[in-house]
Design an enzyme around this catalytic site. Structure first.
Site, PDB file in Angstrom:
ATOM      1  N   ASP A 193       7.906  16.402  -9.947  1.00 27.05           N
ATOM      2  CA  ASP A 193       7.734  17.671  -9.240  1.00 27.05           C
ATOM      3  C   ASP A 193       8.386  18.837  -9.986  1.00 27.05           C
ATOM      4  OD1 ASP A 193       6.205  16.718  -7.118  1.00 27.05           O
ATOM      5  OD2 ASP A 193       7.978  16.121  -5.979  1.00 27.05           O
ATOM      6  N   CYS A 253       0.842  -1.184   0.000  1.00 23.57           N
ATOM      7  CA  CYS A 253       0.000   0.000   0.000  1.00 23.57           C
ATOM      8  C   CYS A 253       0.885   1.243   0.000  1.00 23.57           C
ATOM      9  CB  CYS A 253      -0.907   0.005   1.220  1.00 23.57           C
ATOM     10  SG  CYS A 253      -2.053  -1.367   1.229  1.00 23.57           S
ATOM     11  N   ASP A 313       1.389  18.229  -9.586  1.00 26.53           N
ATOM     12  CA  ASP A 313       1.289  16.837 -10.033  1.00 26.53           C
ATOM     13  C   ASP A 313       0.481  16.067  -8.996  1.00 26.53           C
ATOM     14  OD1 ASP A 313       3.380  17.029  -8.185  1.00 26.53           O
ATOM     15  OD2 ASP A 313       4.505  15.376  -9.073  1.00 26.53           O
ATOM     16  N   LYS A 365       3.435   6.737   1.731  1.00 25.18           N
ATOM     17  CA  LYS A 365       3.603   8.139   2.125  1.00 25.18           C
ATOM     18  C   LYS A 365       2.938   8.398   3.473  1.00 25.18           C
ATOM     19  CE  LYS A 365       3.313  12.716   0.049  1.00 25.18           C
ATOM     20  NZ  LYS A 365       3.209  13.406  -1.235  1.00 25.18           N
ATOM     21  N   ALA A 410       3.178  24.643   0.481  1.00 28.40           N
ATOM     22  CA  ALA A 410       2.709  23.338   0.005  1.00 28.40           C
ATOM     23  C   ALA A 410       3.014  23.144  -1.476  1.00 28.40           C
ATOM     24  CB  ALA A 410       1.215  23.146   0.277  1.00 28.40           C
ATOM     25  N   GLY A 447      25.166  10.041  -5.549  1.00 29.89           N
ATOM     26  CA  GLY A 447      24.137   9.296  -4.829  1.00 29.89           C
ATOM     27  C   GLY A 447      24.663   8.889  -3.474  1.00 29.89           C
ATOM     28  N   HIS A 448      23.808   8.260  -2.712  1.00 29.21           N
ATOM     29  CA  HIS A 448      24.209   7.769  -1.395  1.00 29.21           C
ATOM     30  C   HIS A 448      23.441   6.491  -1.111  1.00 29.21           C
ATOM     31  CE1 HIS A 448      26.007   7.993   2.528  1.00 29.21           C
ATOM     32  NE2 HIS A 448      24.824   7.878   3.111  1.00 29.21           N
ATOM     33  N   THR A 449      24.164   5.505  -0.562  1.00 23.94           N
ATOM     34  CA  THR A 449      23.575   4.185  -0.372  1.00 23.94           C
ATOM     35  C   THR A 449      23.795   3.704   1.047  1.00 23.94           C
ATOM     36  OG1 THR A 449      24.133   3.693  -2.663  1.00 23.94           O
ATOM     37  CG2 THR A 449      23.535   1.830  -1.276  1.00 23.94           C
TER      38      THR A 449
END
Lengths: 341, 197
Positions: free
Chosen positions: A86, A13, A221, A16, A44, A134-136
């Site tokens: 976005d 599901c 969006d 967010k 917002a 990036g970061h992992t």
């Protein structure tokens, strides 16, 4: 074959966190700002805007989530598409991206992360976006997303809460990805789930480029807070958005799937959080649920002068956004910020 | 009249609807009671029942929400809650493949006896989670497989930690139950009547 959704904490599901939960936190923290910030979370808006000069402003956003499809490549595609969205929603053009990765080592060793990154890369190439880092970290539940930077002219930013009374509302993708993701978990409704997967993998780039040829008063969006949640942000305190349910494009099978209870938990959360909606008495619970369905990588909701609406929709159709439709209008504020009939 | 029970406490959407659908599809004339532990699942199962034209009754007690679907044309019977076939909400967390501390050899035999006793017990837990070396018990060549399958037949949900299966490279050999993760396990054990072994 790795089945990624088995690792998703929320059972597939939408993951967010509810706006009503987050609101209490955001009220307790004051974030620093400065005079060059044109948009931040206080309004917002979908992304942050930082003015560099009179001609150029940065658009910054990030998005990440737990797996919503089983196929790692497809997950990468959808996550990247969603992350870029976005920037397009602000009227901007994305330039660079950085990967945000949290993954269990066994899945990495099984090749899943490679496929996720390949999927994301395929989207970024189409969008003309460079990956610059990036970061992992190791994590039991896989998470993936991107931080994206773009540019926009400071005077041509599409805000998400500035529609004009009399505008028409245009939506560029069907809704129902939350319901279809839930159906996918039960291996039901193959047609609708395939349509939703394809839609989630479709960039809002084309829709945004087409819309730049029209007078866009406001744009957002449609993502996790649903058509009505993002609609409420657009309505703000001054106008009412009136949607015509019959005109809202939905994937095949969405109505039947929602009617039989394949409704994600976040739908109930959205209904609780959004509150003030007037539904015409002819609308049943299922139709209402669809309006509250959390979207992943949903389309753009555009407020455009009514006399340009048909031309915009025609142009969107010609450019490939074939489900685009006029779904409602912007009116003088009535008793409710949102009306669905 | 026969009433079938679907106990899907401890699992998240859309599994409650899917499991209810399976039972309803296999016998559309049966009265089916689905037991869930959250409002989202309750509402989704209600929607499912209504979509199929069943008369839907909902009751709740401290152990869950009971949604009873009665075929239209059949007189709805009073829903009886509080006499579930399981120990209502009790969760077993199994953390290794032997029972107790001390001799592991003894512990392995004890574990075998334990499963056998549990299959014959009057009351069984509704969910059993397997973490760390306990996942070795749910794979195909496990000596416990038969007993664990009997528990599944009695309505017990078995769920093994996915990372643990990966660690022992046993994911492909899962023989009974389903794969879960620590989020689901944490959700399921916090605030529950938990027994750890």
């Amino acid at each position: 074959m790795v089945e990624l959704t088995k690792y998703a904490g929320k059972g597939g599901c939408a993951c967010k966190m509810g706006a009503h939960i987050l609101a209490n936190v955001l009220q307790s923290v004051t974030f620093p700002t400065n005079a060059n910030v044109l948009a931040d979370m206080s309004g917002a808006d979908d992304a942050g805007i930082y003015k560099i000069s009179d001609d150029i402003a940065l658009v910054q956003t990030l998005d990440f989530f737990t797996p919503i499809v089983d196929d790692p490549f497809q997950f990468g595609v959808i996550a990247a598409t969603n992350s870029l969205s976005d920037v397009y929603a602000m009227g901007g053009t994305p330039m660079t991206a950085m990967n945000i990765v949290a993954f269990p080592v066994p899945l990495v060793e099984a090749g899943a992360l490679t496929a996720v990154l390949q999927g994301a890369t395929s989207v970024l190439e189409k969008a003309g976006v460079a990956v610059v880092g990036g970061h992992t970290i190791e994590n039991e539940v896989p998470l993936f997303g991107l931080s994206v930077t773009g540019h926009v002219h400071p005077n041509k930013v599409w805000r998400n809460n500035t529609p004009h009374i009399g505008d028409a509302l245009v939506l560029t993708k069907p809704i129902g990805t939350g319901i279809m993701s839930t159906a996918l978990k039960g291996k039901l409704f193959p047609m609708g789930t395939a349509e939703a997967s394809e839609s989630m993998a479709t960039l809002n780039k084309v829709a945004s480029e087409v819309a730049h040829n029209f007078t866009i008063h406001s744009c957002t969006d449609v993502t996790g807070f649903s058509l009505l949640g993002h609609g409420k942000e657009m309505a703000g305190d001054n106008v009412t958005l009136r949607f015509r349910f019959q005109d809202i494009p939905v994937f095949s099978d969405v109505y039947e799937a929602a009617r039989m209870g394949l409704v994600p938990a976040a739908t109930y959360g959205n209904r609780k959080a959004i509150g003030d909606v007037y539904f015409h008495e002819s609308m049943d619970e299922t139709q209402q649920d669809i309006c509250y369905d959390p979207q992943t990588s949903g389309g753009l909701l555009l407020a455009v002068p009514a006399d340009e609406a048909k031309a915009l929709v025609d142009a969107l159709h010609r450019a490939g956004a074939v489900h685009s439709a006029v779904v409602g209008s912007v009116e003088v504020r009535g008793d409710y910020p949102l009306v669905v009939e | 009249m026969e009433t079938k029970t679907v106990d899907v406490r401890g699992v998240l959407c859309p599994i409650p609807v899917i499991e209810t659908k399976k039972v309803v599809d296999s016998d559309p004339q049966a009265v089916v009671t689905t037991i869930v532990d959250n409002e989202v699942s309750r509402d989704n199962v209600r929607k499912f029942g209504e979509s199929r034209g069943y008369v839907v009754q909902i009751e709740a007690n401290g152990q869950g929400h009971y949604i009873t679907l009665t075929p239209s044309g059949v007189t709805p019977v009073a829903v009886t809650v509080g006499i579930p076939t399981t120990l209502g909400g009790r969760v077993l967390l199994i953390t290794k493949d032997y029972l107790g501390e001390g001799s592991e050899e003894l512990g392995r035999n004890l574990m075998k006896t334990f499963w056998m006793c549990l299959t014959e017990a009057d009351a069984v837990p509704d969910t059993i989670y397997f973490i760390n070396s306990a996942v070795k018990m749910v794979v195909n060549d496990s000596v416990h497989l038969d007993n664990l399958k009997k528990l599944v037949d009695r309505g017990v949900t078995l769920a093994a930690c996915g990372i643990c299966l990966d660690y022992y490279q046993l994911k492909e050999q899962l023989g009974v139950g389903s794969v879960t993760n620590m989020y689901a396990i944490t959700d399921a054990i916090v605030g529950k009547d938990l027994v750890k072994l």
